[in-house]
Design an enzyme around this catalytic site. Structure first.
Site, PDB file in Angstrom:
ATOM      1  N   ASP A 154       0.856  -1.171   0.000  1.00  0.00           N
ATOM      2  CA  ASP A 154       0.000   0.000   0.000  1.00  0.00           C
ATOM      3  C   ASP A 154       0.906   1.240   0.000  1.00  0.00           C
ATOM      4  O   ASP A 154       2.102   1.131   0.290  1.00  0.00           O
ATOM      5  CB  ASP A 154      -0.876  -0.040   1.260  1.00  0.00           C
ATOM      6  CG  ASP A 154      -1.689   1.215   1.448  1.00  0.00           C
ATOM      7  OD1 ASP A 154      -2.380   1.625   0.499  1.00  0.00           O
ATOM      8  OD2 ASP A 154      -1.638   1.790   2.551  1.00  0.00           O
TER       9      ASP A 154
ATOM     10  N   ASP B 274      -0.210   5.117   1.060  1.00  0.00           N
ATOM     11  CA  ASP B 274      -0.432   6.052   2.161  1.00  0.00           C
ATOM     12  C   ASP B 274      -0.467   5.323   3.492  1.00  0.00           C
ATOM     13  O   ASP B 274      -1.250   4.398   3.699  1.00  0.00           O
ATOM     14  CB  ASP B 274      -1.745   6.812   1.945  1.00  0.00           C
ATOM     15  CG  ASP B 274      -1.650   7.797   0.791  1.00  0.00           C
ATOM     16  OD1 ASP B 274      -0.665   8.554   0.748  1.00  0.00           O
ATOM     17  OD2 ASP B 274      -2.546   7.808  -0.065  1.00  0.00           O
TER      18      ASP B 274
END
Length: 216
Positions: free
Chosen positions: A14, A16
């Site tokens: 991922d 953020d």
């Protein structure tokens, strides 16, 4: 405390909260959106993290608001404003040490925003990127992780995923990936999963056909 060990052929990250700390920027963007429409920012922020912007806009925007136009505005603001974002410690060093054909970024941000943020904090750009504009079903649906693993030539069940938010943890688990929680999220989705405070706690042995990941 001893570390956890996982194995897989590819690593899926991922962005953020996992590679880039963009919390302040994201909160400012949603606060501006809330102010424009007379909404409660706290209610939006409670569910926005890790989900595609357009889905959150559609959930909260008053009747008659053009969700696509609002999403484009929010994305444009965030692309223009990279102040206040930073690398999650260890992210650049870890990704820079990996074979580019063995890892991907899987994010609910758009492609343009992802590339802007990674470049702004000095994190290597991925060979494979699955962003919000690449999928028909965003996190927590498994499609983003399934697509990323496939693009690297593997099944998601042969991947190790790194996530920090509920939607992403559900997405990675539903895709069948072994999943590591990055950061402090301690909700039900993170229960019994290995955890890394940040990317400095992740070590990858690339010897052999599979990668061995040690966390902690």
């Amino acid at each position: 405390m001893g570390g956890s060990m996982l194995t897989g052929s590819v690593l899926l990250f991922d962005m953020d909260g996992t590679l880039v700390d963009s919390t302040a920027s994201v909160e400012r963007a949603w606060t501006r959106f809330a102010a424009r429409h007379g909404l409660e920012a706290a209610a939006i922020l409670a569910v926005a993290h890790g989900r595609p912007t357009i889905e959150v806009v559609a959930q909260f925007a008053p009747a008659g608001v053009d969700a696509r136009a609002e999403t484009d505005r929010i994305e444009a603001e965030e692309i223009d404003r990279t102040d206040g974002i930073s690398e999650i410690p260890g992210a650049a060093a870890l990704l820079g040490s990996l074979d580019p054909s063995r890892w991907a970024v899987v994010t609910s941000a758009t492609r343009a925003l992802t590339l802007r943020r990674l470049a702004a904090v000095g994190v290597p750009l991925p060979k494979v990127l699955v962003a919000a504009d690449d999928v028909t079903n965003g996190k927590p649906h498994p499609q983003p992780y399934l697509m990323a693993a496939k693009a690297l030539g593997y099944d998601a069940t042969d991947a190790v995923a790194f996530e920090d938010a509920p939607a992403g943890l559900v997405s990675a688990a539903a895709a069948g990936a072994a999943t590591v929680v990055v950061g402090g999220y301690a909700g039900a989705e993170a229960r019994d999963l290995p955890r890394a405070a940040d990317m400095r706690a992740v070590r990858v042995d690339q010897e052999g056909p599979r990668l061995t990941v040690t966390v902690g």
